[in-house]
Scaffold this motif. Structure first.
Motif, PDB file in Angstrom:
ATOM      1  N   ASN A  67       0.804  -1.226   0.000  1.00  0.00           N
ATOM      2  CA  ASN A  67       0.000   0.000   0.000  1.00  0.00           C
ATOM      3  C   ASN A  67       0.834   1.273   0.000  1.00  0.00           C
ATOM      4  O   ASN A  67       0.505   2.243   0.680  1.00  0.00           O
ATOM      5  N   ALA A  68       1.920   1.248  -0.745  1.00  0.00           N
ATOM      6  CA  ALA A  68       2.764   2.442  -0.791  1.00  0.00           C
ATOM      7  C   ALA A  68       2.120   3.498  -1.674  1.00  0.00           C
ATOM      8  O   ALA A  68       1.503   3.189  -2.694  1.00  0.00           O
ATOM      9  N   TRP A  69       2.238   4.740  -1.259  1.00  0.00           N
ATOM     10  CA  TRP A  69       1.803   5.852  -2.115  1.00  0.00           C
ATOM     11  C   TRP A  69       2.507   7.124  -1.651  1.00  0.00           C
ATOM     12  O   TRP A  69       2.957   7.229  -0.513  1.00  0.00           O
ATOM     13  N   ALA A  70       2.631   8.050  -2.572  1.00  0.00           N
ATOM     14  CA  ALA A  70       3.179   9.371  -2.260  1.00  0.00           C
ATOM     15  C   ALA A  70       2.104  10.390  -2.595  1.00  0.00           C
ATOM     16  O   ALA A  70       1.393  10.239  -3.597  1.00  0.00           O
ATOM     17  N   THR A 114       1.492   8.940 -11.712  1.00  0.00           N
ATOM     18  CA  THR A 114       2.881   8.619 -12.061  1.00  0.00           C
ATOM     19  C   THR A 114       3.450   7.796 -10.907  1.00  0.00           C
ATOM     20  O   THR A 114       2.766   7.541  -9.925  1.00  0.00           O
ATOM     21  N   ARG A 115       4.685   7.402 -11.061  1.00  0.00           N
ATOM     22  CA  ARG A 115       5.352   6.665  -9.990  1.00  0.00           C
ATOM     23  C   ARG A 115       6.691   7.334  -9.720  1.00  0.00           C
ATOM     24  O   ARG A 115       7.293   7.927 -10.616  1.00  0.00           O
ATOM     25  N   ILE A 116       7.139   7.207  -8.468  1.00  0.00           N
ATOM     26  CA  ILE A 116       8.468   7.709  -8.128  1.00  0.00           C
ATOM     27  C   ILE A 116       9.272   6.566  -7.501  1.00  0.00           C
ATOM     28  O   ILE A 116       8.714   5.705  -6.832  1.00  0.00           O
ATOM     29  N   PRO A 117      10.589   6.564  -7.735  1.00  0.00           N
ATOM     30  CA  PRO A 117      11.420   5.569  -7.064  1.00  0.00           C
ATOM     31  C   PRO A 117      11.861   6.095  -5.691  1.00  0.00           C
ATOM     32  O   PRO A 117      12.230   7.268  -5.560  1.00  0.00           O
TER      33      PRO A 117
END
Ligand SMILES: [Cu+2]
Length: 153
Positions: free
Chosen positions: A27-30, A115-118
């Motif tokens: 459940n990761a999110w930024a 979008t996604r971030i590393p």
């Protein structure tokens, strides 16, 4: 050739075990940010396979990234950087709005939804060895379904 494929699979399996991630991340999110906003947070549920301490985070999207906690100081909720977050073995630790979180500051560009971030998480194990793990975190305006609800006061 069948044998070649089996050999390749066996090699892959042993490599996968060797490279097993030190933690499971769910459940990761930024949180998305808007133009002019300098900082935002990233959240996730982390379950370590052995006792670890989360000692740092870095990402190319922010010049500064820190592990933060939220704490009541008198009547005021404040957040501050902590040197490490203990992760007991096989016990999920929640990073969520209003609690522990990863603070991304001095963003190089707004974090756009969808979008996604590393993020590179750095852990220290019981022997003092460091281990890093990269996770790809989706950017969203609000928590994904299934993640812990924000702490209400
Ligand atoms: Cu913070």
């Amino acid at each position: 050739m069948k044998t070649t494929i089996l050999a390749a699979l066996a090699l892959f399996a042993s490599t996968a075990v060797f490279a097993q991630a030190p933690v499971a991340v769910e459940n990761a999110w930024a949180r998305a940010s808007v133009q002019g906003q300098s900082g935002t947070g990233a959240f996730m549920r982390i379950t370590a396979r052995e006792p670890l301490t989360l000692v740092g985070v870095s990402t190319p999207v922010a010049r500064v990234a820190e592990v933060h906690e939220m704490k009541m100081e008198g009547d005021v909720m404040r957040m501050r950087a902590i040197p490490g977050l203990e992760l007991p073995a096989r016990k999920a630790v929640e990073l969520r709005p209003g609690g522990y979180h990863l603070m991304l500051m001095e963003l190089r560009a707004p974090l756009m939804p969808e979008t996604r971030i590393p993020l590179t998480l750095t852990f220290r194990d019981a022997n003092g060895q460091s281990r890093s793990m990269e996770v790809s975190v989706p950017v969203a305006v609000r928590p994904p379904a299934g993640s812990a609800a924000p702490h209400k006061h």
